[in-house]
Write an enzyme that holds these catalytic residues in place. Structure first.
Site, PDB file in Angstrom:
ATOM      1  N   TYR A   1      26.748  36.332  44.753  1.00  0.00           N
ATOM      2  CA  TYR A   1      27.938  36.837  44.073  1.00  0.00           C
ATOM      3  C   TYR A   1      28.957  35.734  43.821  1.00  0.00           C
ATOM      4  O   TYR A   1      29.428  35.538  42.694  1.00  0.00           O
ATOM      5  CB  TYR A   1      28.587  37.965  44.888  1.00  0.00           C
ATOM      6  CG  TYR A   1      29.977  38.258  44.397  1.00  0.00           C
ATOM      7  CD1 TYR A   1      30.176  38.992  43.230  1.00  0.00           C
ATOM      8  CD2 TYR A   1      31.091  37.751  45.050  1.00  0.00           C
ATOM      9  CE1 TYR A   1      31.443  39.223  42.734  1.00  0.00           C
ATOM     10  CE2 TYR A   1      32.362  37.969  44.570  1.00  0.00           C
ATOM     11  CZ  TYR A   1      32.539  38.704  43.411  1.00  0.00           C
ATOM     12  OH  TYR A   1      33.801  38.907  42.917  1.00  0.00           O
TER      13      TYR A   1
ATOM     14  N   GLU B   1      37.900  34.372  45.315  1.00  0.00           N
ATOM     15  CA  GLU B   1      36.751  35.264  45.473  1.00  0.00           C
ATOM     16  C   GLU B   1      36.391  35.460  46.937  1.00  0.00           C
ATOM     17  O   GLU B   1      36.008  36.557  47.353  1.00  0.00           O
ATOM     18  CB  GLU B   1      35.547  34.713  44.702  1.00  0.00           C
ATOM     19  CG  GLU B   1      35.673  34.792  43.190  1.00  0.00           C
ATOM     20  CD  GLU B   1      35.801  36.219  42.682  1.00  0.00           C
ATOM     21  OE1 GLU B   1      35.394  37.163  43.399  1.00  0.00           O
ATOM     22  OE2 GLU B   1      36.316  36.401  41.568  1.00  0.00           O
TER      23      GLU B   1
ATOM     24  N   ASP C   1      29.057  43.010  42.567  1.00  0.00           N
ATOM     25  CA  ASP C   1      29.738  43.398  43.803  1.00  0.00           C
ATOM     26  C   ASP C   1      29.772  44.922  43.848  1.00  0.00           C
ATOM     27  O   ASP C   1      29.138  45.597  43.029  1.00  0.00           O
ATOM     28  CB  ASP C   1      31.139  42.786  43.893  1.00  0.00           C
ATOM     29  CG  ASP C   1      32.117  43.376  42.880  1.00  0.00           C
ATOM     30  OD1 ASP C   1      31.679  44.124  41.967  1.00  0.00           O
ATOM     31  OD2 ASP C   1      33.325  43.097  42.990  1.00  0.00           O
TER      32      ASP C   1
END
Length: 491
Positions: free
Chosen positions: A200, A118, A218
């Site tokens: 996030y 990520e 996102d």
């Protein structure tokens, strides 16, 4: 494109009430997060009194209309079915057959892999990340392995991905988790205490690795949600961002939160794209208000959502870069060339490209001519390394090899590159010591430069110098052959 609740309702043939105070919008209206002026009624004299009348103009933002229960059920089912059939095969994802009860060590390893992927995927394309991820996980297969790495090793592995602060945060986070016992935090709140992990990333790790029913938002998710609800507000506005998080929280599937969040992001990345959405292939097109509105009005398009945000204009900066080569002989032959060394300098630990290696350079106040650039770099080399052609070194070659523009997110940096070859008057063992000790530097050879984890900008500069040297060698070879031929003719 609708710019207000009022204009959106008009296109849906559901005009806003004309009486005051303003009534709440109908539950079926797909509009959201838009500013409007508030008016109040003074019951004592039945007169309308606006905030303007008392000199205090005030605006508020209407609550986003949430998804209906039936919509939520349909979106979850449709999106997960589509994801199961179309998910991309990526190294950080589990296959459907792997979604079972895992051993603790596997859960930890999975959380670490999700975290790395990520962070890498922020501001970087999936196709680029895949190879980087595989190399990273081979070198540091667990958070414990990463915690033992040096920042220089991490930067070398990260070279080319850009946004190097992300790599530093991964290392700092690994050290913090390991120092705390080595167990990966499970909740969003605890995850956000790790350096570099925000809302996030915390949501992604918690939902994908630990099956927590928490949302992620996102750029891809914002785009999908904005189109599903026909939200025309600025997606960068803080209040609007909060609304998107609330919508995402409504939708997340409690049984498969990780897969649902990945499905939502996957949809935005592959189907609901910024400029060319494939609405005919979209599994949730039946719930998309933007698509429905575009069919009702030729003046509206799905791509009108979300609102286009004007990007901040990049500032122009200029620098003089010196690829400084140190040789042991004034006769710079090809043999001596192979033994020469380069000086590279480490950038400060804070700021742009923190802690990374580069060739000596000077940031210029403005775009300057060659004379001013040379003067600036001369002063820097003299102050930093005591390199003074009149005292400590002989200059064998000094040539401007060209310029190169490197683009950062907020800076357009134009680099003027020169190649300089010098011979130290005290020989290769002569001491080069910065005057105040604030500069970290080292000698490297051409093999080191080829294998180091340098930024793409530094690699480009080095490539420019290598191309220049090849042209110079070819030119010298032609000149030598011409001289020999002339001598042979005379004899």
């Amino acid at each position: 494109m609708p710019t207000s609740l009022r204009s959106t309702q008009k296109r849906n043939h559901n005009p806003p009430p004309t009486t005051t105070p303003a009534a709440a919008p109908a539950a079926s209206t797909p509009a959201a997060s838009i500013k409007r002026r508030r008016r109040v009624v003074t019951k004592g004299n039945n007169a309308y009194a606006s905030h303007n009348a008392v000199g205090a103009e005030e605006e508020d933002i209407e609550d986003i209309l949430g998804f209906k229960e039936a919509e939520i059920i349909e979106i979850r089912a449709s999106l997960l079915k589509w994801y199961d059939e179309n998910r991309r095969d990526l190294p950080w994802r589990r296959g459907k057959e792997e979604i079972k009860e895992e051993e603790e060590v596997e859960v930890e390893r999975r959380a670490y892999g999700v975290w790395v992927s990520e962070v890498m995927l922020q501001q970087t394309r999936v196709a680029t990340v895949v190879d980087y991820y595989r190399r990273w996980m081979t070198k540091w297969p667990s958070i414990h392995h990463l915690s033992l790495a040096s920042l220089e090793e991490v930067n070398e592995m990260w070279a080319g991905l850009g946004y190097y602060r992300r790599a530093r945060y991964l290392l700092e986070g690994a050290k913090k988790i390991t120092e705390g016992g080595g167990r990966f935090p499970r909740s969003v709140m605890e995850l956000k205490k790790v350096p570099g992990i925000g809302n996030y990333t915390a949501g992604a790790i918690a939902s994908i690795a630990f099956n927590k029913a928490v949302p992620v938002v996102d750029g891809n998710v914002v785009r999908v949600l904005a189109r599903l609800k026909a939200i025309s507000a600025n997606p960068k506005d803080l209040l609007t961002v909060k609304k998107f998080w609330k919508l995402a929280e409504q939708l997340v599937d409690p049984d498969r939160p990780g897969d649902f969040n990945q499905a939502l992001m996957e949809l935005g990345a592959t189907i609901c794209t910024p400029t060319s959405p494939s609405c005919s292939s979209c599994p949730v097109s039946g719930q998309c208000h933007a698509l429905a509105m575009s069919r009702d009005s030729s003046s509206l398009m799905v791509t009108d959502y979300p609102q286009k945000v004007v990007k901040t204009r990049q500032r122009n900066e200029f620098s003089a870069v010196c690829v400084l080569e140190i040789t042991e002989s004034l006769d710079f032959s090809e043999e001596c060339n192979s033994k020469s060394l380069y000086i590279i300098v480490k950038r400060p630990d804070e700021g742009l490209l923190a802690g990374l290696w580069e060739f000596p350079s000077v940031l210029l106040k403005h775009d300057s001519d060659a004379t001013a650039r040379r003067k600036a770099i001369d002063q820097f080399l003299k102050n930093s390394f005591n390199l003074d052609p009149s005292k400590t070194c002989d200059v064998i070659l000094r040539e401007d090899v060209g310029d190169y523009v490197h683009i950062f997110s907020h800076i357009r940096l134009k680099m003027y590159v020169e190649h300089r070859i010098v011979c130290l008057k005290g020989g290769m063992d002569a001491s080069i010591v910065p005057d105040d000790g604030t500069i970290v530097w080292k000698f490297v050879d051409s093999e080191d430069l080829s294998s180091m984890g340098l930024t793409s900008g530094v690699r480009k500069v080095y490539s420019m110098v290598q191309s220049f040297k090849q042209r110079l060698a070819a030119s010298n070879s032609v000149s030598l052959k011409s001289t020999r031929k002339t001598k042979d003719n005379k004899s």
